[in-house]
Write an enzyme that holds these catalytic residues in place. Structure first.
Site, mmCIF file in Angstrom:
data_model
loop_
_atom_site.group_PDB
_atom_site.id
_atom_site.type_symbol
_atom_site.label_atom_id
_atom_site.label_comp_id
_atom_site.label_asym_id
_atom_site.label_seq_id
_atom_site.Cartn_x
_atom_site.Cartn_y
_atom_site.Cartn_z
ATOM 1 N N CYS A 11 0.747 -1.206 -0.035
ATOM 2 C CA CYS A 11 -0.036 0.026 -0.095
ATOM 3 C C CYS A 11 1.128 1.022 0.164
ATOM 4 O O CYS A 11 0.614 2.200 -0.923
ATOM 5 C CB CYS A 11 -1.059 0.054 1.222
ATOM 6 S SG CYS A 11 -1.592 -1.649 1.724
ATOM 7 N N GLN A 38 0.757 -10.561 -3.069
ATOM 8 C CA GLN A 38 -0.554 -10.219 -3.049
ATOM 9 C C GLN A 38 -0.790 -9.784 -4.593
ATOM 10 O O GLN A 38 -0.159 -9.229 -5.124
ATOM 11 C CB GLN A 38 -0.679 -9.247 -1.885
ATOM 12 C CG GLN A 38 -0.568 -9.688 -0.847
ATOM 13 C CD GLN A 38 -0.838 -8.288 0.372
ATOM 14 O OE1 GLN A 38 -0.155 -7.535 0.329
ATOM 15 N NE2 GLN A 38 -1.398 -8.950 1.386
ATOM 16 N N ASP A 40 -2.358 -7.320 -5.337
ATOM 17 C CA ASP A 40 -2.664 -6.149 -4.767
ATOM 18 C C ASP A 40 -3.225 -4.855 -5.542
ATOM 19 O O ASP A 40 -2.648 -4.720 -6.586
ATOM 20 C CB ASP A 40 -1.524 -5.491 -3.839
ATOM 21 C CG ASP A 40 -2.113 -5.169 -2.381
ATOM 22 O OD1 ASP A 40 -3.328 -4.994 -2.393
ATOM 23 O OD2 ASP A 40 -1.084 -5.017 -1.215
ATOM 24 N N LYS A 59 -13.816 -3.799 6.042
ATOM 25 C CA LYS A 59 -13.560 -4.541 4.984
ATOM 26 C C LYS A 59 -14.688 -5.426 4.556
ATOM 27 O O LYS A 59 -15.890 -5.556 5.591
ATOM 28 C CB LYS A 59 -12.460 -5.521 5.430
ATOM 29 C CG LYS A 59 -11.040 -4.785 5.907
ATOM 30 C CD LYS A 59 -9.997 -6.111 6.000
ATOM 31 C CE LYS A 59 -10.239 -7.032 7.353
ATOM 32 N NZ LYS A 59 -9.330 -8.184 7.594
ATOM 33 N N HIS A 99 -8.543 -0.794 -0.895
ATOM 34 C CA HIS A 99 -7.626 -1.795 -1.073
ATOM 35 C C HIS A 99 -8.506 -2.844 -1.535
ATOM 36 O O HIS A 99 -9.351 -3.147 -0.966
ATOM 37 C CB HIS A 99 -6.985 -2.149 0.283
ATOM 38 C CG HIS A 99 -6.608 -0.890 0.901
ATOM 39 N ND1 HIS A 99 -5.009 -0.652 1.244
ATOM 40 C CD2 HIS A 99 -7.102 0.281 1.415
ATOM 41 C CE1 HIS A 99 -4.836 0.387 1.919
ATOM 42 N NE2 HIS A 99 -5.864 1.180 1.961
#
Length: 657
Positions: free
Chosen positions: A351, A398, A400, A486, A532
């Site tokens: 991130c 990940q 991501d 989340k 995210h």
């Protein structure tokens, strides 16, 4: 007057089906269950009152919504297994006096207890503990809840019970809790909030499965303990069914299949928890990455790459370093030629790097949303006892992505991320999916960044997106990340086990920490919001779960070898070689087996390798310009022309069927 007294002495109980019944004030869950039926009363383990789990015999003094909790209910299994951990602790205390007890929770499949003892437990000890647990169950020992002040509990566990671990919990974790509860069963007692089984007789079958090392409170600097795992049931039949599933799970173990199918390896020479992908495993991983890259490209994502380490100040700024310092590798300290010292960290998260990419140039409201994506490798120093092949590793990649958008775009973008995640799971055959809305715990605000107002807005946004997508979700209080709520996707595999994989997260906190902005239509700077998003979560974990879900029987588009060409006799080797070459030229992964072996052996070995298709060619097939086609686990399909074979395979691969 008497009518008034009568109405005051009754409570209205609303059952899950909406029916309301009147009961005397002080009626218990058991009383309510018995009024419905003797079988329900027999099966009842606890009661849920207005959504709060309580012991079956606690009086209900106000109108309430009530559900009787049985073993068929996930909450019932949790209560049963947690109670079983107490019964195990009592059995250990009876067999091994002087044992001290740490934590003994229920887990997804059973329970464990961390214990401190000079005795080193063996498999023979587990059998003895099992027998004693059944003996305690046959005694039908009542399980009684007792409340006391925290100070009284400290005195009790300091002197009468002499259990320092419970004292530490009382003086640390529960230091601000004025009253606590203790559960007693016979001479054994434990600090616990409950609820528990009404008595030990409900336990009819138990199997203790494993002993492992652990550290008190998960801290490697604290004393080492022994963790004993087990599972228990209300009947022998349920235990037998569970053990059968466990046998199947052993056959599907991704570490076993990963070795047999030559997918990945783990080597102590490289380091614990650091998997190495072998050529066949690299194909599976590469196909999954290509699948997601192609889909993301259609949806407006742009790829980036970031380094594997970063300056520690970057992770302090994001908050990852203080929040996750226990699970990160120690900083790398570097001194340059001028004597200046810098510290670097193996990247624990992608991130912060993406946030710097966003802030690398001015952004306009017209530029948003910006969707950055990366298959980024990160590193976490997981405890060695928690490592589990690909599923729990120290180095993992990940899928991501970070979406930077205006607040008015946020809900639409969350919906898009949910849609992509659902598409990924559907393509890969995960049909049984639970969705958890992971919210923060307002009672524990120090765990989270940002203000209460920011959290209220973020949680409103994820709820709105979930509702708009018509997804059925449950709420998990305290399951949020430190920077935002989340939407977590929990898949159930072919054996019924649950795995938390994909996630979508809303974040108002990081834009503040990184001073991210865009110029709005009013010419003024505004804060973007970040999403995210990771459908796979971790490539390693996802593939580990996929191996176990499919038992290594990958769909043809993922299989490392898609077709095995198996000539029956040497006379047709040239014909088989031509078919093999034609398949390779079409982009179909094909192996040619020209060994001097009987065709039956070649087929058996291709089955063991779990190759989706086998092309059998003999003199008859050569004369007809055809092949005989076999499907893994299904057998003969019939004869096809070579071009017909190629088109059939390409269609199946293209459609990812």
């Amino acid at each position: 007057m008497s009518e008034h007294n009568d109405s005051q002495s009754l409570v209205t109980i609303t059952l899950p089906d909406g029916e309301s019944r009147s009961f005397p004030r002080g009626a218990t869950g058991y009383d309510i269950a018995l009024s419905i039926g003797k079988k329900l009363a027999h099966d009842a383990l606890a009661v849920s009152v207005n959504g709060r789990a309580m012991d079956l015999h606690i009086p209900i003094t106000d109108d309430a919504s009530v559900e009787i909790v049985t073993f068929d209910n996930p909450l019932g299994r949790e209560i049963f297994w947690h109670s079983a951990s107490h019964i195990m602790a009592q059995a250990i205390e009876e067999l091994f006096p002087g044992t001290k007890f740490g934590a003994g929770p229920a887990v997804e499949q059973g329970f464990y207890y961390d214990i401190a003892s000079e005795h080193r437990f063996t498999d023979n000890d587990l059998e003895a503990i099992e027998k004693r647990m059944i003996d305690i169950a046959r005694r039908a020992v009542d399980v009684c809840r007792e409340e006391m002040s925290r100070e009284e509990a400290v005195a009790y566990f300091s002197s009468e019970r002499n259990d320092p671990y419970k004292v530490e919990i009382l003086e640390d974790t529960l230091k601000d809790t004025p009253r606590v509860s203790i559960y007693r069963q016979g001479a054994f007692a434990d600090l616990c909030s409950g609820p528990h089984l009404p008595n030990t007789s409900r336990l009819k079958a138990v199997r203790l499965t494993n002993i492992s090392a652990s550290f008190w409170r998960g801290d490697a600097s604290r004393e080492s303990m022994q963790r004993i795992y087990g599972i228990a049931f209300p009947s022998e039949k349920q235990l037998r069914q569970h053990l059968a599933r466990m046998e199947e799970a052993k056959k599907r173990d991704h570490r076993k299949l990963g070795s047999e199918l030559e997918l990945f390896m783990l080597s102590p020479e490289v380091g614990s928890g650091l998997p190495i992908w072998l050529p066949k495993g690299a194909i599976v991983r590469g196909e999954l990455e290509s699948f997601l890259r192609d889909e993301q490209k259609k949806r407006g994502y742009v790829p980036v790459y970031t380094p594997h380490i970063g300056n520690i100040e970057l992770y302090k700024r994001s908050g990852h370093y203080p929040y996750y310092s226990d699970s990160q590798f120690p900083p790398l300290t570097y001194t340059d030629d001028l004597g200046r010292e810098e510290q670097y960290l193996l990247k624990p998260m992608n991130c912060p790097h993406h946030h710097l990419i966003y802030s690398s140039k001015p952004r306009s409201y017209r530029d948003l949303p910006i969707r950055l994506t990366e298959f980024g490798t990160v590193y976490r120093h997981e405890q060695s006892g928690e490592l589990n092949g690909l599923i729990r590793a120290r180095g993992f990649t990940q899928d991501d992505s970070h979406i930077y958008c205006r607040p008015d775009q946020l809900v639409d973008e969350i919906c898009g991320a949910i849609d992509l995640t659902k598409f990924v799971f559907a393509t890969l055959g995960f049909e049984d999916i639970q969705i958890r809305l992971s919210l923060h715990d307002p009672e524990n605000r120090e765990k989270y960044g940002g203000t209460s107002e920011v959290w209220a807005q973020a949680e409103k946004d994820v709820r709105e997106a979930a509702d708009r997508m018509h997804i059925d979700y449950f709420v998990g209080i305290g399951e949020a990340s430190f920077y935002g709520p989340k939407i977590d996707f929990i898949v159930r595999d072919a054996l019924g086990r649950k795995w938390q994989l994909g996630t979508v997260q809303a974040d108002y906190v990081m834009p503040e920490r990184f001073d991210l902005s865009y110029v709005g239509s009013d010419g003024q700077p505004h804060r973007p919001v970040i999403i995210h998003r990771a459908p796979f979560g971790s490539m390693e974990r996802f593939i580990g779960v996929l191996i176990e879900h499919t038992a290594g029987n990958f769909p043809i588009w993922l299989a490392p070898v898609q077709v095995a060409v198996l000539p029956i006799v040497e006379d047709v080797h040239d014909y088989a070689t031509g078919i093999h070459r034609k398949l390779l030229d079409a982009g179909i992964r094909s192996d040619l087996d020209t060994r001097n072996e009987k065709i039956g052996k070649k087929i058996r070995e291709a089955e063991i390798k779990k190759i989706p298709y086998m092309v059998i060619v003999g003199q008859k097939e050569q004369s007809a310009g055809e092949v005989a086609l076999r499907r893994h686990r299904k057998g003969d399909i019939g004869n096809l022309g070579v071009n017909e074979l190629k088109e059939k395979l390409l269609t199946e691969i293209r459609e990812r069927s």
